[in-house]
Design an enzyme around this catalytic site. Structure first.
Site, PDB file in Angstrom:
ATOM      1  N   LYS A 125      16.667  26.654 -24.565  1.00 52.94           N
ATOM      2  CA  LYS A 125      17.854  27.414 -24.205  1.00 52.94           C
ATOM      3  C   LYS A 125      18.940  26.542 -23.591  1.00 52.94           C
ATOM      4  O   LYS A 125      20.104  26.926 -23.543  1.00 52.94           O
ATOM      5  CB  LYS A 125      17.494  28.503 -23.180  1.00 52.94           C
ATOM      6  CG  LYS A 125      16.491  29.507 -23.618  1.00 52.94           C
ATOM      7  CD  LYS A 125      16.244  30.507 -22.464  1.00 52.94           C
ATOM      8  CE  LYS A 125      15.045  31.370 -22.729  1.00 52.94           C
ATOM      9  NZ  LYS A 125      14.717  32.194 -21.526  1.00 52.94           N
ATOM     10  N   GLY A 126      18.541  25.399 -23.044  1.00 54.84           N
ATOM     11  CA  GLY A 126      19.425  24.661 -22.138  1.00 54.84           C
ATOM     12  C   GLY A 126      20.794  24.280 -22.658  1.00 54.84           C
ATOM     13  O   GLY A 126      21.721  24.110 -21.873  1.00 54.84           O
TER      14      GLY A 126
ATOM     15  N   GLU B   6      22.151  18.614 -26.963  1.00 49.41           N
ATOM     16  CA  GLU B   6      21.041  18.748 -26.012  1.00 49.41           C
ATOM     17  C   GLU B   6      21.589  18.697 -24.578  1.00 49.41           C
ATOM     18  O   GLU B   6      22.612  18.051 -24.313  1.00 49.41           O
ATOM     19  CB  GLU B   6      20.034  17.611 -26.283  1.00 49.41           C
ATOM     20  CG  GLU B   6      18.831  17.544 -25.393  1.00 49.41           C
ATOM     21  CD  GLU B   6      17.925  18.776 -25.421  1.00 49.41           C
ATOM     22  OE1 GLU B   6      18.425  19.862 -25.105  1.00 49.41           O
ATOM     23  OE2 GLU B   6      16.727  18.636 -25.706  1.00 49.41           O
ATOM     24  N   ASP B   7      20.921  19.385 -23.685  1.00 52.41           N
ATOM     25  CA  ASP B   7      21.375  19.363 -22.283  1.00 52.41           C
ATOM     26  C   ASP B   7      20.865  18.136 -21.540  1.00 52.41           C
ATOM     27  O   ASP B   7      21.592  17.527 -20.769  1.00 52.41           O
ATOM     28  CB  ASP B   7      20.975  20.660 -21.548  1.00 52.41           C
ATOM     29  CG  ASP B   7      19.480  20.951 -21.653  1.00 52.41           C
ATOM     30  OD1 ASP B   7      18.782  20.259 -22.421  1.00 52.41           O
ATOM     31  OD2 ASP B   7      19.013  21.873 -20.972  1.00 52.41           O
TER      32      ASP B   7
ATOM     33  N   ASP C 193      14.955  13.561 -21.011  1.00 53.38           N
ATOM     34  CA  ASP C 193      14.161  13.160 -19.844  1.00 53.38           C
ATOM     35  C   ASP C 193      13.088  12.182 -20.349  1.00 53.38           C
ATOM     36  O   ASP C 193      13.368  10.995 -20.526  1.00 53.38           O
ATOM     37  CB  ASP C 193      13.575  14.451 -19.246  1.00 53.38           C
ATOM     38  CG  ASP C 193      12.876  14.263 -17.916  1.00 53.38           C
ATOM     39  OD1 ASP C 193      12.027  13.374 -17.820  1.00 53.38           O
ATOM     40  OD2 ASP C 193      13.154  15.016 -16.967  1.00 53.38           O
TER      41      ASP C 193
ATOM     42  N   LYS D 250      18.283  10.973 -18.363  1.00 56.17           N
ATOM     43  CA  LYS D 250      17.486  10.526 -17.213  1.00 56.17           C
ATOM     44  C   LYS D 250      16.597   9.363 -17.674  1.00 56.17           C
ATOM     45  O   LYS D 250      15.404   9.531 -17.911  1.00 56.17           O
ATOM     46  CB  LYS D 250      16.642  11.701 -16.708  1.00 56.17           C
ATOM     47  CG  LYS D 250      16.134  11.514 -15.287  1.00 56.17           C
ATOM     48  CD  LYS D 250      15.119  12.579 -14.926  1.00 56.17           C
ATOM     49  CE  LYS D 250      15.707  13.928 -14.631  1.00 56.17           C
ATOM     50  NZ  LYS D 250      14.647  14.921 -14.271  1.00 56.17           N
TER      51      LYS D 250
ATOM     52  N   PHE E  11      15.104  16.842 -10.217  1.00 62.23           N
ATOM     53  CA  PHE E  11      15.079  17.994 -11.109  1.00 62.23           C
ATOM     54  C   PHE E  11      16.495  18.539 -11.221  1.00 62.23           C
ATOM     55  O   PHE E  11      17.129  18.866 -10.216  1.00 62.23           O
ATOM     56  CB  PHE E  11      14.106  19.066 -10.623  1.00 62.23           C
ATOM     57  CG  PHE E  11      13.662  19.937 -11.752  1.00 62.23           C
ATOM     58  CD1 PHE E  11      12.502  19.636 -12.464  1.00 62.23           C
ATOM     59  CD2 PHE E  11      14.422  21.019 -12.143  1.00 62.23           C
ATOM     60  CE1 PHE E  11      12.120  20.419 -13.551  1.00 62.23           C
ATOM     61  CE2 PHE E  11      14.051  21.805 -13.229  1.00 62.23           C
ATOM     62  CZ  PHE E  11      12.889  21.501 -13.932  1.00 62.23           C
TER      63      PHE E  11
ATOM     64  N   ASP F  54      17.584  25.087 -16.212  1.00 60.91           N
ATOM     65  CA  ASP F  54      16.874  25.998 -15.311  1.00 60.91           C
ATOM     66  C   ASP F  54      15.747  25.338 -14.549  1.00 60.91           C
ATOM     67  O   ASP F  54      15.272  24.257 -14.886  1.00 60.91           O
ATOM     68  CB  ASP F  54      16.245  27.127 -16.123  1.00 60.91           C
ATOM     69  CG  ASP F  54      14.996  26.664 -16.889  1.00 60.91           C
ATOM     70  OD1 ASP F  54      15.074  25.629 -17.579  1.00 60.91           O
ATOM     71  OD2 ASP F  54      13.938  27.312 -16.762  1.00 60.91           O
TER      72      ASP F  54
ATOM     73  N   ARG G 210      20.452  28.742 -14.302  1.00 64.30           N
ATOM     74  CA  ARG G 210      21.207  28.368 -15.493  1.00 64.30           C
ATOM     75  C   ARG G 210      22.692  28.688 -15.328  1.00 64.30           C
ATOM     76  O   ARG G 210      23.553  28.092 -15.964  1.00 64.30           O
ATOM     77  CB  ARG G 210      20.686  29.110 -16.734  1.00 64.30           C
ATOM     78  CG  ARG G 210      19.291  28.708 -17.179  1.00 64.30           C
ATOM     79  CD  ARG G 210      19.008  29.245 -18.578  1.00 64.30           C
ATOM     80  NE  ARG G 210      17.589  29.280 -18.884  1.00 64.30           N
ATOM     81  CZ  ARG G 210      16.901  28.267 -19.412  1.00 64.30           C
ATOM     82  NH1 ARG G 210      17.504  27.132 -19.694  1.00 64.30           N
ATOM     83  NH2 ARG G 210      15.617  28.389 -19.676  1.00 64.30           N
TER      84      ARG G 210
HETATM   85  C1  PRP Z   1      14.212  20.887 -21.402  1.00 63.34           C
HETATM   86  C2  PRP Z   1      15.544  20.388 -21.929  1.00 63.34           C
HETATM   87  C3  PRP Z   1      15.162  19.473 -23.058  1.00 63.34           C
HETATM   88  C4  PRP Z   1      13.821  18.935 -22.645  1.00 63.34           C
HETATM   89  C5  PRP Z   1      13.970  17.518 -22.184  1.00 63.34           C
HETATM   90  O1  PRP Z   1      13.823  21.996 -22.159  1.00 63.34           O
HETATM   91  O2  PRP Z   1      16.350  21.445 -22.354  1.00 63.34           O
HETATM   92  O3  PRP Z   1      15.077  20.160 -24.282  1.00 63.34           O
HETATM   93  O4  PRP Z   1      13.338  19.773 -21.601  1.00 63.34           O
HETATM   94  O5  PRP Z   1      12.753  16.988 -21.700  1.00 63.34           O
HETATM   95  P1  PRP Z   1      11.981  15.762 -22.344  1.00 63.34           P
HETATM   96  O6  PRP Z   1      13.005  14.697 -22.695  1.00 63.34           O
HETATM   97  O7  PRP Z   1      11.074  15.308 -21.220  1.00 63.34           O
HETATM   98  O8  PRP Z   1      11.214  16.240 -23.517  1.00 63.34           O
HETATM   99  P2  PRP Z   1      12.760  23.099 -21.650  1.00 63.34           P
HETATM  100  O9  PRP Z   1      11.455  22.863 -22.360  1.00 63.34           O
HETATM  101  O10 PRP Z   1      12.738  23.099 -20.146  1.00 63.34           O
HETATM  102  O11 PRP Z   1      13.347  24.441 -22.226  1.00 63.34           O
HETATM  103  P3  PRP Z   1      14.756  25.202 -21.946  1.00 63.34           P
HETATM  104  O12 PRP Z   1      15.858  24.361 -22.568  1.00 63.34           O
HETATM  105  O13 PRP Z   1      14.584  26.507 -22.623  1.00 63.34           O
HETATM  106  O14 PRP Z   1      14.941  25.337 -20.443  1.00 63.34           O
END
Ligand code: PRP
Length: 177
Positions: free
Chosen positions: A43-44, A99-100, A103, A131, A152, A159, A165
């Site tokens: 969703k991000g 992408e948001d 990580d 990050k 975080f 979120d 959000r």
């Molecule tokens: C979060 C974010 C990225 C991902 C990044 O999604 O939106 O898609 O984690 O992390 P990574 O680089 O360690 O893989 P999340 O699974 O929290 O879902 P959301 O976007 O619905 O909150």
């Protein structure tokens, strides 16, 4: 049981607006004469997508895919799931993934592989936040926004346990699992 601190602002609305404008200018320059498909990861990415496309006044299409890896935890599980799949063909299209945050990089690496198998004409990545301190797999971000510390990150679509959000700023929180 988990708890979190009050969000602390890392980047203001003004800083976000300036960065999204910079990203839009770079994207506009590179996609002149093309008709890209902007693919947001739910969703991000939904807030960035909404702001970005309104600065891109050229023909484009918007699609979303929903992936999930974190669940309710601070740590990525590393097991990426397609929760809601694509409805638009990828083959031969210019795909720009929105992408948001990148990580560990596990989510985006999974998606880029998934898309490459579908033979797009081109495949690029725009990520509002990066990050790098937590990266587990190498990722090239073609349109990077902010580098964020190993905290975080919430707000502007992101979120913690589905909270925060709605915050207009990019913030950090301290969480305890
Ligand atoms: C979060 C974010 C990225 C991902 C990044 O999604 O939106 O898609 O984690 O992390 P990574 O680089 O360690 O893989 P999340 O699974 O929290 O879902 P959301 O976007 O619905 O909150």
């Amino acid at each position: 049981m988990s708890s979190e601190s009050k969000p602390r602002i890392l980047f203001s609305r003004e800083e976000i607006s300036a960065t999204v404008s910079r990203l839009a200018a770079e994207i506009k320059q590179d996609y002149q004469g093309k008709h890209p498909l902007l693919l947001g990861i739910l969703k991000g990415s939904f807030v960035l997508m909404a702001d970005l496309i309104r600065l891109l006044n050229f023909p484009l299409e918007v699609e979303f895919i929903r992936l999930s890896s974190y669940g309710g935890s601070r740590q990525s599980s590393g097991r990426i799931k397609v929760v809601q799949g694509l409805r638009s063909p990828i083959k031969g299209r210019d795909i720009l993934v929105i992408e948001d945050i990148v990580d560990t990089g596990l989510t985006i690496s999974f998606l880029l592989d998934y898309l490459r198998q579908r033979k797009p004409a081109s495949l690029k990545l725009c990520a509002l936040t990066d990050k790098p301190s937590r990266r587990q797999v190498p990722v090239t971000i073609d349109y990077p926004g902010f580098t964020v510390p190993d905290e975080f990150i919430v707000g502007y679509g992101m979120d913690w346990n589905e909270q925060f959000r709605y915050l207009p700023e990019l913030c950090s929180i301290e969480v305890e699992d």
